[in-house]
Enzyme design. Sequence first.
Site, PDB file in Angstrom:
ATOM      1  CG  LEU A 141     -32.277 -42.596   5.430  1.00 25.45           C
ATOM      2  CD1 LEU A 141     -33.692 -43.107   5.334  1.00 25.45           C
ATOM      3  CD2 LEU A 141     -31.673 -42.476   4.038  1.00 25.45           C
ATOM      4  CB  ILE A 222     -19.113 -43.865   4.387  1.00 25.73           C
ATOM      5  CG1 ILE A 222     -20.603 -44.023   4.145  1.00 25.73           C
ATOM      6  CG2 ILE A 222     -18.298 -44.495   3.284  1.00 25.73           C
ATOM      7  CD1 ILE A 222     -21.101 -43.258   2.968  1.00 25.73           C
ATOM      8  NE  ARG A 224     -17.214 -39.595  13.104  1.00 25.08           N
ATOM      9  CZ  ARG A 224     -17.065 -38.904  11.964  1.00 25.08           C
ATOM     10  NH1 ARG A 224     -16.953 -39.528  10.825  1.00 25.08           N
ATOM     11  NH2 ARG A 224     -17.012 -37.587  11.971  1.00 25.08           N
ATOM     12  CD  GLU A 253     -11.010 -42.920  11.280  1.00 21.36           C
ATOM     13  OE1 GLU A 253     -10.781 -41.719  11.035  1.00 21.36           O
ATOM     14  OE2 GLU A 253     -12.095 -43.450  11.084  1.00 21.36           O
ATOM     15  CG  HIS A 272     -12.285 -40.409   8.082  1.00 19.38           C
ATOM     16  ND1 HIS A 272     -12.618 -40.519   9.409  1.00 19.38           N
ATOM     17  CD2 HIS A 272     -13.186 -39.535   7.571  1.00 19.38           C
ATOM     18  CE1 HIS A 272     -13.657 -39.744   9.683  1.00 19.38           C
ATOM     19  NE2 HIS A 272     -14.015 -39.140   8.582  1.00 19.38           N
TER      20      HIS A 272
END
Length: 309
Positions: A141, A222, A224, A253, A272
Amino acid sequence: MSILFYCNFNNKKKWLVSIKKKFPEYNVFTIKDKPDLLKIDYAIVWNIPNSIMKELKNVKIIFSLGAGVDHIINLPSYKKTPIVRVKDINMAKRMSYHVHSQILTYQLKLNLFQRAQIQKKWLGEQNTKLNQDITIGIVGLGFLGQHVAKYLVNLNYRVLGFKRENKTKKSDIKIYTEKNLGKFLNSSDIIVSILPDTKKTKNFINKNFLSLMKKESFLINIGRGNTLNEKDLLLHLNKNKKFQASLDVFKTEPLPKNNKFWTHKNVIVTPHAAALTDIESSINLMAKRLNNFLKTGKIKSDVDLNRGY
Ligand code: OXD
């Protein structure tokens, strides 16, 4: 004064034009210009190789071209140079849109129709839930997570939050911490993880975490790739046919062609791409922070190097 701009974004030419426009009094270089790296004062980077970072011995501020800073901090030659990261409302808005799109895909069973279309199969109406009957748990958060949480609350979803330590004084949503992770996961129909990559979050979403989620539920990652044990998720998906995932970030990636997530029928893969870094607002933020540094000698950073994000 010199700036080095290094990134592999599709729109890197646009970035370069905008950076040069915003900083007309600076020499702005890319690596192709073969600048003397010892004379670089500021660096604006995304995924800079360690071999280049090693030579940036006199850089005073490193600007990350994204919200995350792990691509800098994890480099062996990174030596605690202050980092300014993108903390941008436009990024938070785009991330919220992405999360909502994935929730709706799951909620309205749109992937069933997409698959049926390929087979020219007329599935007819499906039973779907209303927003108010869906509980979404947000893990992480920070600035982005809080924005996503508010966005979803405004759409009438039931939203819960999870933080490793709860230092939030006031919150509009119920916050769970480590000691009641099970309750948090078991109460959520959808989990959205926006965790950064740090020593403490590595493989946080693992076999145990997944086993505490509802058998019929949806994981959106969303944050890592390193926060998710990909093997554990694959096993979990194969055992629980009603479990689905939407993954935007991965350990490697671009995602290698032979990775099983590409073709798994309960997985949505996005590259990503959940939250584009907005050129104008990000460069404005960099200019503001840089001017402030030149005036006061102080760097407003938003990055806690001890915590790693
Ligand atoms: C990130 C970003 O940090 O896309 O991943 O901003």
